[in-house]
Design a protein around this motif. Structure first.
Motif, PDB file in Angstrom:
ATOM      1  N   MET A   1       8.630  -8.605 -45.739  1.00  0.00           N
ATOM      2  CA  MET A   1       9.407  -7.755 -44.838  1.00  0.00           C
ATOM      3  C   MET A   1      10.878  -8.081 -45.002  1.00  0.00           C
ATOM      4  O   MET A   1      11.263  -9.230 -45.108  1.00  0.00           O
ATOM      5  CB  MET A   1       8.982  -8.001 -43.381  1.00  0.00           C
ATOM      6  CG  MET A   1       9.807  -7.220 -42.363  1.00  0.00           C
ATOM      7  SD  MET A   1       9.305  -7.595 -40.685  1.00  0.00           S
ATOM      8  CE  MET A   1      10.488  -6.613 -39.785  1.00  0.00           C
TER       9      MET A   1
ATOM     10  N   PHE B   1      15.058  -7.412 -43.674  1.00  0.00           N
ATOM     11  CA  PHE B   1      15.884  -7.068 -42.527  1.00  0.00           C
ATOM     12  C   PHE B   1      17.300  -6.890 -43.027  1.00  0.00           C
ATOM     13  O   PHE B   1      17.817  -7.731 -43.754  1.00  0.00           O
ATOM     14  CB  PHE B   1      15.840  -8.190 -41.483  1.00  0.00           C
ATOM     15  CG  PHE B   1      16.796  -7.985 -40.330  1.00  0.00           C
ATOM     16  CD1 PHE B   1      16.381  -7.327 -39.194  1.00  0.00           C
ATOM     17  CD2 PHE B   1      18.097  -8.449 -40.389  1.00  0.00           C
ATOM     18  CE1 PHE B   1      17.250  -7.141 -38.117  1.00  0.00           C
ATOM     19  CE2 PHE B   1      18.980  -8.258 -39.326  1.00  0.00           C
ATOM     20  CZ  PHE B   1      18.547  -7.600 -38.198  1.00  0.00           C
TER      21      PHE B   1
ATOM     22  N   ALA C   1      13.126 -11.258 -34.236  1.00  0.00           N
ATOM     23  CA  ALA C   1      12.517  -9.933 -34.384  1.00  0.00           C
ATOM     24  C   ALA C   1      11.337  -9.980 -35.343  1.00  0.00           C
ATOM     25  O   ALA C   1      10.319  -9.293 -35.145  1.00  0.00           O
ATOM     26  CB  ALA C   1      13.559  -8.925 -34.867  1.00  0.00           C
ATOM     27  N   HIS C   2      11.451 -10.793 -36.391  1.00  0.00           N
ATOM     28  CA  HIS C   2      10.354 -10.923 -37.351  1.00  0.00           C
ATOM     29  C   HIS C   2       9.131 -11.527 -36.674  1.00  0.00           C
ATOM     30  O   HIS C   2       8.001 -11.054 -36.858  1.00  0.00           O
ATOM     31  CB  HIS C   2      10.802 -11.786 -38.527  1.00  0.00           C
ATOM     32  CG  HIS C   2       9.791 -11.872 -39.629  1.00  0.00           C
ATOM     33  ND1 HIS C   2       9.340 -10.776 -40.324  1.00  0.00           N
ATOM     34  CD2 HIS C   2       9.122 -12.952 -40.159  1.00  0.00           C
ATOM     35  CE1 HIS C   2       8.453 -11.158 -41.237  1.00  0.00           C
ATOM     36  NE2 HIS C   2       8.301 -12.461 -41.149  1.00  0.00           N
TER      37      HIS C   2
ATOM     38  N   ALA D   1       8.429 -11.497 -33.440  1.00  0.00           N
ATOM     39  CA  ALA D   1       7.901 -10.531 -32.472  1.00  0.00           C
ATOM     40  C   ALA D   1       7.130  -9.422 -33.176  1.00  0.00           C
ATOM     41  O   ALA D   1       6.099  -8.955 -32.674  1.00  0.00           O
ATOM     42  CB  ALA D   1       9.050  -9.939 -31.660  1.00  0.00           C
ATOM     43  N   ASN D   2       7.594  -8.999 -34.337  1.00  0.00           N
ATOM     44  CA  ASN D   2       6.908  -7.967 -35.097  1.00  0.00           C
ATOM     45  C   ASN D   2       5.522  -8.432 -35.550  1.00  0.00           C
ATOM     46  O   ASN D   2       4.552  -7.656 -35.551  1.00  0.00           O
ATOM     47  CB  ASN D   2       7.737  -7.567 -36.311  1.00  0.00           C
ATOM     48  CG  ASN D   2       7.094  -6.448 -37.119  1.00  0.00           C
ATOM     49  OD1 ASN D   2       6.959  -5.326 -36.641  1.00  0.00           O
ATOM     50  ND2 ASN D   2       6.695  -6.760 -38.351  1.00  0.00           N
ATOM     51  N   LEU D   3       5.417  -9.713 -35.915  1.00  0.00           N
ATOM     52  CA  LEU D   3       4.118 -10.257 -36.331  1.00  0.00           C
ATOM     53  C   LEU D   3       3.121 -10.295 -35.172  1.00  0.00           C
ATOM     54  O   LEU D   3       1.909 -10.253 -35.377  1.00  0.00           O
ATOM     55  CB  LEU D   3       4.297 -11.664 -36.899  1.00  0.00           C
ATOM     56  CG  LEU D   3       5.044 -11.750 -38.240  1.00  0.00           C
ATOM     57  CD1 LEU D   3       5.344 -13.202 -38.587  1.00  0.00           C
ATOM     58  CD2 LEU D   3       4.232 -11.099 -39.347  1.00  0.00           C
TER      59      LEU D   3
ATOM     60  N   SER E   1       3.121  -7.961 -32.785  1.00  0.00           N
ATOM     61  CA  SER E   1       3.028  -6.605 -32.241  1.00  0.00           C
ATOM     62  C   SER E   1       1.679  -5.936 -32.460  1.00  0.00           C
ATOM     63  O   SER E   1       1.327  -5.013 -31.727  1.00  0.00           O
ATOM     64  CB  SER E   1       4.129  -5.726 -32.843  1.00  0.00           C
ATOM     65  OG  SER E   1       3.936  -5.561 -34.247  1.00  0.00           O
ATOM     66  N   THR E   2       0.907  -6.378 -33.453  1.00  0.00           N
ATOM     67  CA  THR E   2      -0.381  -5.739 -33.735  1.00  0.00           C
ATOM     68  C   THR E   2      -1.563  -6.503 -33.139  1.00  0.00           C
ATOM     69  O   THR E   2      -2.718  -6.139 -33.389  1.00  0.00           O
ATOM     70  CB  THR E   2      -0.578  -5.615 -35.258  1.00  0.00           C
ATOM     71  OG1 THR E   2      -0.502  -6.914 -35.856  1.00  0.00           O
ATOM     72  CG2 THR E   2       0.484  -4.718 -35.875  1.00  0.00           C
TER      73      THR E   2
ATOM     74  N   SER F   1      13.806 -17.151 -29.180  1.00  0.00           N
ATOM     75  CA  SER F   1      12.885 -16.063 -28.841  1.00  0.00           C
ATOM     76  C   SER F   1      12.575 -16.071 -27.350  1.00  0.00           C
ATOM     77  O   SER F   1      12.456 -15.007 -26.721  1.00  0.00           O
ATOM     78  CB  SER F   1      11.590 -16.185 -29.648  1.00  0.00           C
ATOM     79  OG  SER F   1      11.824 -16.066 -31.032  1.00  0.00           O
TER      80      SER F   1
ATOM     81  N   TYR G   1      13.656  -6.651 -26.541  1.00  0.00           N
ATOM     82  CA  TYR G   1      12.687  -7.605 -27.082  1.00  0.00           C
ATOM     83  C   TYR G   1      11.290  -7.132 -26.682  1.00  0.00           C
ATOM     84  O   TYR G   1      10.994  -6.987 -25.489  1.00  0.00           O
ATOM     85  CB  TYR G   1      12.946  -9.009 -26.537  1.00  0.00           C
ATOM     86  CG  TYR G   1      12.032 -10.055 -27.138  1.00  0.00           C
ATOM     87  CD1 TYR G   1      12.299 -10.581 -28.387  1.00  0.00           C
ATOM     88  CD2 TYR G   1      10.894 -10.488 -26.459  1.00  0.00           C
ATOM     89  CE1 TYR G   1      11.458 -11.533 -28.960  1.00  0.00           C
ATOM     90  CE2 TYR G   1      10.053 -11.440 -27.022  1.00  0.00           C
ATOM     91  CZ  TYR G   1      10.341 -11.955 -28.265  1.00  0.00           C
ATOM     92  OH  TYR G   1       9.502 -12.893 -28.836  1.00  0.00           O
TER      93      TYR G   1
END
Length: 213
Positions: free
Chosen positions: A1, A3, A107-108, A110-112, A114-115, A137, A152
């Motif tokens: 990923m 950014f 953000a990375h 949090a994205n991990l 998210s699923t 974070s 966030y």
């Protein structure tokens, strides 16, 4: 990923900064999946080494996600590249924080998360620079947004920091002065640990006192 963000350069112009995150390693729960923790490694390390260690822990209900930081020039190393969640200019409590790098790393993570399923508790933790990122974070979670103003998204249930420090400590009190932020901060469990021989402990103690009073 990857950014890509922008920052103001020395001449006042806008500088584009592209960060390419490395490989992510996942340790699956051996029992019933109840929690997922993104674990962030320290400066110069990678997600693989920590995934191998976390695999051995007797915590069968936790899924561990171990990403690898981007390789980028590090100021304190004279610009020599290393895997790092953000740039470090100096080892002191007066050092400037790399807000852009911290926002991208948080953000990375949090994205991990998210699923993950809605009924799973979520956490962020790390070692050294990874611990600093996890604590950053936590401040983003309590404030409800990153420093760049973007919301966030993750609902954190736990934060762990091993031998780390708190970025942006001097402005933290102002961020959690609001009722909602204070409520989130009071309800978020945080575990902080360090070794007895850690030479930077005086800095960590002063940072902690400056925030907690």
């Amino acid at each position: 990923m990857s950014f890509t963000g922008s920052s103001v350069g020395p001449g006042g112009g806008t500088v584009r900064r592209a960060l390419e995150f490395g490989r992510t390693y996942v340790v699956r729960p051996k029992g019933r999946h109840q929690a997922t923790i993104v674990w962030l490694h320290g400066l110069g390390d990678n997600g693989s080494s920590w995934s191998q260690l976390l695999e051995t822990l007797p915590l069968p209900n936790i899924k561990w996600i171990c990403p690898t930081a981007p390789t980028q020039p590090i100021t304190v190393f004279g610009g020599f590249p290393s895997t790092a969640w953000f740039d470090v200019g100096d080892i002191s409590e007066d050092a400037a924080d790399d807000i852009e790098g911290l926002d991208a790393a948080a953000a990375h993570a949090a994205n991990l998360l998210s699923t993950e399923p809605a009924d799973i508790k979520l956490g962020v933790g790390g070692f050294s620079m990874g611990a600093a990122t996890s604590l950053y974070s936590a401040t983003c979670f309590t404030h409800g947004k990153y420093e760049n103003g973007n919301p966030y998204p993750a609902k954190l249930s736990a934060v762990v920091g091993l031998s780390g420090w708190l970025p942006c400590s001097k402005t933290l009190k102002n961020k959690i002065g609001q009722d909602e932020a204070a409520r989130r901060a009071a309800s978020l469990p945080i575990l902080l640990c360090h070794g007895k021989g850690l030479v930077t402990i005086p800095f960590l103690r002063r940072w902690t006192r400056s925030v907690l009073g």
